[in-house]
Design a protein around this motif. Structure first.
Motif, PDB file in Angstrom:
ATOM      1  N   MET A  42       5.531  59.865-105.650  1.00  0.00           N
ATOM      2  CA  MET A  42       5.571  60.058-104.210  1.00  0.00           C
ATOM      3  C   MET A  42       4.366  59.475-103.480  1.00  0.00           C
ATOM      4  N   ARG A  45       4.202  55.845-101.842  1.00  0.00           N
ATOM      5  CA  ARG A  45       4.912  55.374-100.656  1.00  0.00           C
ATOM      6  C   ARG A  45       3.975  55.273 -99.453  1.00  0.00           C
ATOM      7  N   GLY A  46       3.123  54.248 -99.453  1.00  0.00           N
ATOM      8  CA  GLY A  46       2.246  54.016 -98.319  1.00  0.00           C
ATOM      9  C   GLY A  46       1.103  55.005 -98.206  1.00  0.00           C
ATOM     10  N   GLY A  47       0.958  55.864 -99.195  1.00  0.00           N
ATOM     11  CA  GLY A  47      -0.114  56.852 -99.162  1.00  0.00           C
ATOM     12  C   GLY A  47      -1.406  56.302 -99.747  1.00  0.00           C
ATOM     13  N   ASP A 101      -3.620  51.033 -90.579  1.00  0.00           N
ATOM     14  CA  ASP A 101      -3.574  52.331 -89.892  1.00  0.00           C
ATOM     15  C   ASP A 101      -2.713  53.336 -90.653  1.00  0.00           C
ATOM     16  N   MET A 103      -0.512  56.908 -90.878  1.00  0.00           N
ATOM     17  CA  MET A 103       0.448  57.473 -89.919  1.00  0.00           C
ATOM     18  C   MET A 103      -0.193  58.349 -88.831  1.00  0.00           C
ATOM     19  N   VAL A 105      -2.899  57.972 -87.374  1.00  0.00           N
ATOM     20  CA  VAL A 105      -3.471  57.056 -86.386  1.00  0.00           C
ATOM     21  C   VAL A 105      -2.341  56.384 -85.606  1.00  0.00           C
ATOM     22  N   ILE A 106      -1.310  55.966 -86.322  1.00  0.00           N
ATOM     23  CA  ILE A 106      -0.169  55.302 -85.692  1.00  0.00           C
ATOM     24  C   ILE A 106       0.456  56.182 -84.613  1.00  0.00           C
ATOM     25  N   ILE A 107       0.604  57.465 -84.909  1.00  0.00           N
ATOM     26  CA  ILE A 107       1.260  58.339 -83.930  1.00  0.00           C
ATOM     27  C   ILE A 107       0.268  58.955 -82.941  1.00  0.00           C
TER      28      ILE A 107
ATOM     29  N   MET B 337       4.661  57.927 -96.870  1.00  0.00           N
ATOM     30  CA  MET B 337       5.666  57.895 -95.802  1.00  0.00           C
ATOM     31  C   MET B 337       6.807  56.967 -96.179  1.00  0.00           C
ATOM     32  N   PRO B 371       5.574  63.968 -89.814  1.00  0.00           N
ATOM     33  CA  PRO B 371       5.565  63.492 -88.437  1.00  0.00           C
ATOM     34  C   PRO B 371       5.672  61.960 -88.394  1.00  0.00           C
ATOM     35  N   PRO B 372       6.207  61.379 -87.354  1.00  0.00           N
ATOM     36  CA  PRO B 372       6.636  62.034 -86.118  1.00  0.00           C
ATOM     37  C   PRO B 372       8.078  62.568 -86.160  1.00  0.00           C
ATOM     38  N   MET B 537       7.150  54.186 -80.995  1.00  0.00           N
ATOM     39  CA  MET B 537       6.282  54.956 -81.874  1.00  0.00           C
ATOM     40  C   MET B 537       6.969  56.220 -82.387  1.00  0.00           C
ATOM     41  N   GLY B 540       8.440  56.285 -85.917  1.00  0.00           N
ATOM     42  CA  GLY B 540       7.620  56.543 -87.103  1.00  0.00           C
ATOM     43  C   GLY B 540       7.627  55.432 -88.130  1.00  0.00           C
ATOM     44  N   CYS B 541       7.775  54.186 -87.676  1.00  0.00           N
ATOM     45  CA  CYS B 541       7.733  53.067 -88.619  1.00  0.00           C
ATOM     46  C   CYS B 541       6.277  52.676 -88.859  1.00  0.00           C
ATOM     47  N   PRO B 542       5.869  52.565 -90.115  1.00  0.00           N
ATOM     48  CA  PRO B 542       4.462  52.238 -90.393  1.00  0.00           C
ATOM     49  C   PRO B 542       4.050  50.841 -89.937  1.00  0.00           C
ATOM     50  N   ILE B 544       4.642  49.647 -86.953  1.00  0.00           N
ATOM     51  CA  ILE B 544       4.378  49.636 -85.510  1.00  0.00           C
ATOM     52  C   ILE B 544       3.169  50.511 -85.189  1.00  0.00           C
ATOM     53  N   SER B 545       2.252  49.979 -84.417  1.00  0.00           N
ATOM     54  CA  SER B 545       1.126  50.795 -83.956  1.00  0.00           C
ATOM     55  C   SER B 545       0.744  50.357 -82.540  1.00  0.00           C
ATOM     56  N   HIS B 547      -2.144  49.050 -80.013  1.00  0.00           N
ATOM     57  CA  HIS B 547      -3.480  48.472 -79.924  1.00  0.00           C
ATOM     58  C   HIS B 547      -3.726  47.999 -78.512  1.00  0.00           C
TER      59      HIS B 547
END
Lengths: 190, 579
Positions: A42, A45-47, A101, A103, A105-107, B337, B371-372, B537, B540-542, B544-545, B547
């Motif tokens: 797990m 997955r991007g962790g 970034d 998640m 940070v992204i959100i 994620m 999240p999100p 946003m 919740g796609c990694p 997309i952010s 800036h």
């Protein structure tokens, strides 16, 4: 000799597996007892991911704990900061300046601490930072970040350039050997 | 030959060299690679079974026929295979049988932290526990001899740090033992009460014999250095003990962790001023020591929660902590994620948008809880989403039925979801089941399953047709949607929730990480059109952010699925790459 400890840290999917494979093979060939440990599943997955490489006369624990790492090779900027507590006081950090970034940070739930590397340096830790992504792209593929970083690590090792190249030849598929050798050269001579 | 192998590959090598002929398993971290590596040997028939119970029973059949056989699973998989296990203890074996089970202290990739040694005790079968790859190889090999000599299945207990750590293994050649003769033996193999009553005493005698073996066997060893402190330990804990305490303590290292020795442990303890039991998870060796009258220190110092390390051992033993840097800085968490382009995300977006209660299951799609999207309400065990939804709706009535669904992956549905669906059809709850069919067993690293049309070797195999299967158990409303088509997903979801009978929605699109799924060109944000509304946003796609106040797409992550582009109210996400 005392067991030496290397941590390879980064973000799931960045290719740390090849780095640890290369390192493991090289160290076994050098006649050391070696343990390479990572977690699959797990967390990949991007962790945040970490690989422990330990070598010496006799290696017991597969993992590296606080204040034990001789080297931390970080594939991403803040991952170096995340694992800093594992570094020995006289240990070295090799870090790719790439920013990925997470998640939160992204959100917008957290800020990316862009000054992380400066903060590490302020604490007195040895930091060798480089834009490994650009060098990898120069070599022909962004995926070669791992080899660029291994080349950087090789600078501090008492193992000859040729032996590293030999290990690359044994660790990657034939069609990628040239690309990876180029990436190694760029990282080593940067 | 000397090789650097992960524990699981070493187990596979050991099984192979011991002449193992049949392996049936269900994937589960951290056990999966045992079967994946074994499948590379031509001489072994390997398969992915739909679940661990089936795998264990296939292994039983192979043993009955006279072949050496194994199955592998994660700790919670043994819960599923517990039914055959407990009676296999009574029947014993013909060909040797090894059940590999991998625990996950620290829950790196699991829903609980159960200690599978309880199964060895409960089922009264021997359990071996290696402490590195060399032992993983040795023990796997020797487990067959133990199995055949004592007429018992043997459990081989791995844990994350042994299963996934590479260390040096000296390997040998395969010993082709062949298949023993099968002879009908109802008293041994037909476990109806009259026969089982006669087998139970055999099981107890076997445990007595194995306890004798445990007193002095190749699996257990004592490393005497000092008479002040003695440590009894096993597996990964042994490595942490050696790392933290070195030769300053004497160590009784157990490799046969069930049954446990009595006399030799007492003798060891009698030579020590103080004895510690250091074991990850539950205090099983500790309880054993107390039961035989020894005064030991264990769980009051060494927690039953989480993984150990040399640090936890050193701290508990009062050693000074190593000097370490303290950055005194907040580093944002980086949780796992769903990938960019993950087909699960579209369905979750629609579920979250419609504020639907979602009972979840085990797989990559458990990450829909993060999240999100935060789209999940529960995750229990394999298959529990479907059966759970039925109970949820039976208790909640029509109101619940109109706004609750469950989600389950294709592999999990095959594992133990279909029985829950049969229950919904049979007992008639008006439930809406969503099968997230990404055409692979994803989380464990892409294993084939009965819905993919391929077997473990990648060769074409019979392919279960999910639509037909669902209809045949009595579900009349079966709809297939593409999770990249959010509008269609939402329309179908609303329709099925309001229908007056149970329904299945199959949300079908292959995992983006599959080799045959070719990524499209990455999308770009037209900064002039982007109004910073952050609608993209919320997906919740990694990739997309935000800036400098504008959305940005990471071209190394984006696979061009285009879902975000449909979400943007201003058409700012464009498909052409601007040079």
């Amino acid at each position: 000799m005392e067991t030496k400890n290397i941590m390879i840290v980064g973000v799931g999917g960045q290719g740390s597996l090849l780095a640890s494979k290369l390192l493991g093979r090289l160290l076994v060939d050098e006649g050391y007892d070696v343990k390479v440990s990572e977690v699959h599943g797990m967390s990949q997955r991007g962790g945040s991911v970490v690989t422990y490489v330990r070598y010496g006369e006799k290696v017991y624990s597969p993992i590296i704990e606080e204040g034990e790492a001789d080297y931390i090779v970080s594939f991403e900027k803040i991952e170096a900061a995340r694992w800093l507590s594992c570094l020995k006081k006289d240990g070295k950090i090799i870090v790719n300046t790439q920013q990925i970034d997470p998640m939160p940070v992204i959100i917008g739930a957290a800020q990316y601490p862009t000054d992380a590397l400066d903060k590490i340096a302020e604490k007195g830790a040895f930091v060798d930072a480089l834009d490994a992504l650009s060098l990898a792209e120069e070599a022909g593929s962004s995926k070669a970040v791992n080899i660029v970083l291994m080349a950087r690590l090789a600078k501090y090792f008492d193992i000859s350039y040729d032996k590293w190249i030999e290990a690359i030849e044994k660790s990657v598929a034939p069609k990628f050997v040239e690309l990876n050798k180029k990436a190694f050269e760029l990282g080593y001579n940067y | 030959m000397k090789q650097l192998l992960i524990g699981n590959a070493a187990v596979a090598r050991g099984l192979y060299e011991a002449g193992c002929n049949v392996i049936s398993s269900y994937p589960g971290t951290p056990s999966t690679e045992i079967t994946e590596f074994a499948a590379k040997y031509e001489e072994i028939y390997c398969e992915w079974a739909p679940n661990e119970k089936v795998a264990c029973e296939v292994s039983f059949g192979a043993s009955l026929q006279g072949a050496r056989t194994a199955c592998a699973m994660k700790h919670v998989g043994l819960n599923v295979a517990a039914d055959p296990l407990f009676t296999l203890s009574y029947t014993g074996v013909n060909g040797g049988m090894v059940i590999c089970v991998a625990d996950d202290p620290g829950m790196h990739s699991s829903q609980n932290e159960q200690d599978s040694r309880h199964y060895a005790i409960g089922a009264k079968v021997p359990m071996l526990e290696p402490a590195d790859s060399q032992e993983s190889y040795d023990f796997a090999k020797k487990a067959f001899e133990l199995s055949e000599k004592y007429d018992t299945p043997v459990l081989l207990r791995m844990c994350t740090r042994i299963a996934h750590s590479q260390s040096i293994v000296e390997t040998g050649e395969r010993n082709e033992v062949g298949v023993k003769k099968y002879e009908k033996n109802p008293a041994k193999y037909i476990m109806m009460p009259g026969n089982a009553k006669k087998r139970h005493p055999f099981v107890e005698e076997r445990t007595a014999l194995l306890t004798e073996l445990a007193e002095d066997c190749e699996f257990n060893r004592i490393e005497y250095t000092d008479s002040k402190i003695g440590v009894i330990t096993s597996g990964a804990s042994y490595q942490y003990v050696k790392e933290a305490l070195g030769d300053s303590v004497s160590v009784y290292k157990l490799g046969l962790v069930n049954p446990l020795p009595v006399k030799s442990v007492k003798e060891f303890a009698s030579k020590m001023d103080k004895v510690y039991v250091i074991e990850e998870l539950d205090g099983i060796i500790e309880s054993h020591c107390r039961n035989i009258g020894l005064d030991v220190t264990g769980k009051e110092l060494f927690s039953c929660i989480g993984e150990f390390s040399q640090k936890t051992i050193a701290e508990a033993m009062g050693k000074e902590a190593k000097k370490a840097y303290d950055l005194a800085m907040e580093i944002p968490m980086r949780p796992p994620m769903m990938c960019a382009g993950c087909p699960h995300r579209g369905m979750y977006y629609v579920l979250a948008k419609n504020k639907v209660t979602v009972l979840g299951d085990i797989g990559c799609y458990t990450l829909g809880a993060m999240p999100p999207l935060t789209a999940l309400d529960s995750t229990l065990c394999m298959g529990a989403s479907i059966s759970g939804l039925h109970g949820f709706n039976m208790a909640g009535g029509e109101e619940s039925e109109k706004k609750s669904v469950c989600v389950i992956g294709d592999s999990t549905f095959m594992h133990s979801g279909v029985t829950g669906l049969i229950n919904i059809a049979y007992n008639g709850s008006n439930s809406t089941v969503i099968i997230l069919d990404n055409s692979i067993t994803g989380m464990t690293g892409h294993q084939q399953n009965p819905t993919t049309g391929y077997n473990i070797k990648g060769d074409p195999a019979s392919k279960i047709d999910l639509e037909t299967l669902c209809r045949s158990v009595g579900i009349n409303r079966v709809t297939v949607v593409d999770p990249y088509d959010l509008k269609e997903c939402e329309r179908v979801l609303k329709e099925e929730l309001s229908a007056d009978e149970p329904s299945v929605i199959i949300s079908r699109r292959p995992c983006v990480l599959l080799k045959y799924v070719k990524p499209k060109k990455p999308l770009v944000v037209n900064k002039d059109k982007c109004k910073s509304c952050k609608k993209c946003m919320s997906f919740g796609c990694p990739a997309i952010s935000m800036h400098d106040g504008k959305a940005e797409i990471d071209k190394t992550l984006c696979v061009g699925c285009g879902v975000c582009s449909g979400l943007c109210p201003f058409g700012a996400i464009e498909s052409e790459v601007q040079e």
